[in-house]
Design a protein around this motif. Structure first.
Motif, short mmCIF file in Angstrom:
data_model
loop_
_atom_site.label_atom_id
_atom_site.label_comp_id
_atom_site.label_asym_id
_atom_site.label_seq_id
_atom_site.Cartn_x
_atom_site.Cartn_y
_atom_site.Cartn_z
N ARG A 138 -32.10 1.43 -51.55
CA ARG A 138 -30.76 0.98 -51.17
C ARG A 138 -29.93 2.15 -50.64
NH1 ARG A 138 -30.36 -1.88 -49.05
NH2 ARG A 138 -28.19 -2.45 -49.43
N VAL A 139 -30.10 3.32 -51.23
CA VAL A 139 -29.41 4.51 -50.70
C VAL A 139 -29.86 4.77 -49.27
CG1 VAL A 139 -29.09 7.01 -50.95
CG2 VAL A 139 -29.13 5.55 -52.99
N PHE A 140 -31.17 4.77 -49.06
CA PHE A 140 -31.73 5.02 -47.73
C PHE A 140 -31.26 3.98 -46.73
CE2 PHE A 140 -35.24 3.85 -44.80
CZ PHE A 140 -35.25 4.99 -44.01
N ASP A 141 -31.41 2.71 -47.06
CA ASP A 141 -31.05 1.63 -46.13
C ASP A 141 -29.56 1.68 -45.79
OD1 ASP A 141 -31.93 -0.92 -44.76
OD2 ASP A 141 -30.38 -1.74 -46.04
N SER A 142 -28.73 1.91 -46.79
CA SER A 142 -27.28 1.96 -46.55
C SER A 142 -26.92 3.12 -45.62
CB SER A 142 -26.53 2.10 -47.88
OG SER A 142 -26.75 0.98 -48.71
N TRP A 143 -27.54 4.27 -45.85
CA TRP A 143 -27.27 5.44 -45.00
C TRP A 143 -27.73 5.20 -43.57
CZ3 TRP A 143 -30.31 8.96 -42.24
CH2 TRP A 143 -29.66 10.11 -41.80
N VAL A 144 -28.92 4.62 -43.39
CA VAL A 144 -29.42 4.35 -42.04
C VAL A 144 -28.47 3.42 -41.30
CG1 VAL A 144 -31.28 3.25 -40.73
CG2 VAL A 144 -31.84 4.82 -42.59
N HIS A 145 -28.02 2.37 -41.97
CA HIS A 145 -27.11 1.44 -41.29
C HIS A 145 -25.72 2.04 -41.10
CE1 HIS A 145 -29.76 -1.96 -40.83
NE2 HIS A 145 -30.21 -1.76 -42.06
N GLU A 146 -25.30 2.91 -42.01
CA GLU A 146 -24.05 3.64 -41.77
C GLU A 146 -24.15 4.44 -40.47
OE1 GLU A 146 -21.27 7.29 -43.48
OE2 GLU A 146 -23.18 6.83 -44.48
#
Length: 271
Positions: A138-146
Motif C-alpha cells: 500500500r505504501v508503494f502503490d500510494s507513492w506510485v499513484h502520487e
C-alpha cells in the motif's frame, strides 16, 4: 511491533503528501489525464482511497462500469474500475474530501492495531498474506499513484525520503525477475543500473543460475544502464513506452548495448 507502526507512519506520510497536493488543485487539474491509461488525477486519488475503504470493511459500490473502456484489459482492471468510475461524476473537491476522510479513518484504525491485527489474514497483490504483508504494498502503490498525479499537474514532490526509499527498494527488488526472467540475460552476465538524482541508486543484477541482486556493485559489468531514477521508476511501473525512451536518448549504455536495450524494453514488472 515497532515495524508495524513504522509502516503506518509511511502510509500516513504518503497520504498527507497527496493531501498537500490535492489542496492546491483546481477542478481542471483534477480532471487532467495521467500516464495511467484512461485515468485522470482524480481517478488515481480515488483508486488509492478505494483500497483503504475496503480495508475499513466497507462495502464496494454497487456500480456497473460502461462497456468498451479501452484501458480496462482484464478482470483485475474491471475490479479497480468499479470504484474509480463510481466517483467520476463528482467534483474533484468532493472526491478529495472523501479521500481525506477515508485515509484518516484508516490511519486511526491501524494506529489501534496490535500484533494480532497486523498478523491477521489478508489479501495481498502476490497472494494470501497478512495485514503486515499488505501494508508495504500500500505504501508503494500510494507513492506510485502520487507521482502519477504530481507529474500530470507539474507539481513534483516526495521523490526523496523514507517513503520514496521504500517504494524504490520494491522496484529494485523486482529487477532480478526483469533481468533474468523477462529479459533472459545470459548466464554469467552482470547488469549495473546507475540512476541519477532525484532518485539516486546504484545496484547490480548478476545472472548465475537464477538472477540475483548483488550486495556490491562491481567495477566491471556486461552492461551499465545509466538514466535518472524517475525515468527508471516510470519505465518499471509501465508509465513510459520503452521505445520512446530509447529513441529519446534518456537512457545510455556502457558495454553490451543489445542486452541493455533488451532489459529496458522489459523493465515494466507491474503489467
Amino acid at each position: 511491533m515497532a515495524i508495524d507502526q513504522e509502516l503506518v507512519d509511511q502510509l500516513d506520510h504518503v497520504w498527507r503528501s497527496i493531501g498537500d497536493l490535492g489542496a492546491t488543485l483546481s477542478e481542471e487539474e483534477w480532471k487532467t489525464l495521467t500516464e495511467v491509461p484512461g485515468w485522470t488525477v482524480q481517478d488515481n486519488l480515488v483508486h488509492v482511497m478505494a483500497l483503504e475503504w475496503t480495508g475499513l470493511g466497507r462495502s464496494a459500490p454497487d456500480h456497473q462500469i460502461p462497456d468498451g473502456l479501452a484501458h480496462v484489459k482484464n478482470d483485475f482492471g474491471r475490479i479497480n474500475e468499479v470504484f474509480v468510475d463510481s466517483r467520476r461524476g463528482l467534483p474533484g473537491a468532493e472526491a478529495f474530501a472523501e479521500f481525506r476522510a477515508v485515509t484518516g479513518d484508516r490511519v486511526a484504525q491501524l494506529r489501534g492495531f496490535g500484533p494480532d491485527e497486523f498478523g491477521a489474514a489478508s489479501f495481498t497483490p502476490v497472494g494470501p498474506g497478512t495485514v503486515r504483508d499488505l501494508l508495504p504494498f500500500r505504501v508503494f502503490d500510494s507513492w506510485v499513484h502520487e507521482q502519477d498525479m504530481r507529474r500530470a499537474v507539474g507539481r513534483p514532490g516526495d521523490l526523496t525520503g523514507p517513503v520514496a526509499d521504500v517504494a524504490v527498494e520494491r522496484v529494485v527488488g523486482a529487477m532480478a525477475f526483469v533481468v533474468g526472467k523477462k529479459a533472459q540475460a545470459p548466464q554469467g552476465s552482470t547488469v549495473v543500473f546507475d540512476l541519477a538524482p532525484p532518485i539516486a541508486v546504484r545496484f547490480a543484477i548478476r545472472t548465475e543460475g537464477r538472477a540475483r541482486l548483488l550486495d556490491d556493485v562491481p567495477a566491471e559489468a556486461t552492461v551499465r544502464i545509466t538514466t535518472d531514477g524517475e525515468t527508471f521508476t516510470r519505465l518499471a511501473c509501465g508509465r513510459l513506452d520503452p521505445a520512446d525512451v530509447l529513441a529519446g536518448g534518456t537512457v545510455r549504455f556502457g558495454g553490451d548495448e543489445a542486452l541493455g536495450r533488451q532489459v529496458v524494453e522489459q523493465l515494466n514488472f507491474l503489467f
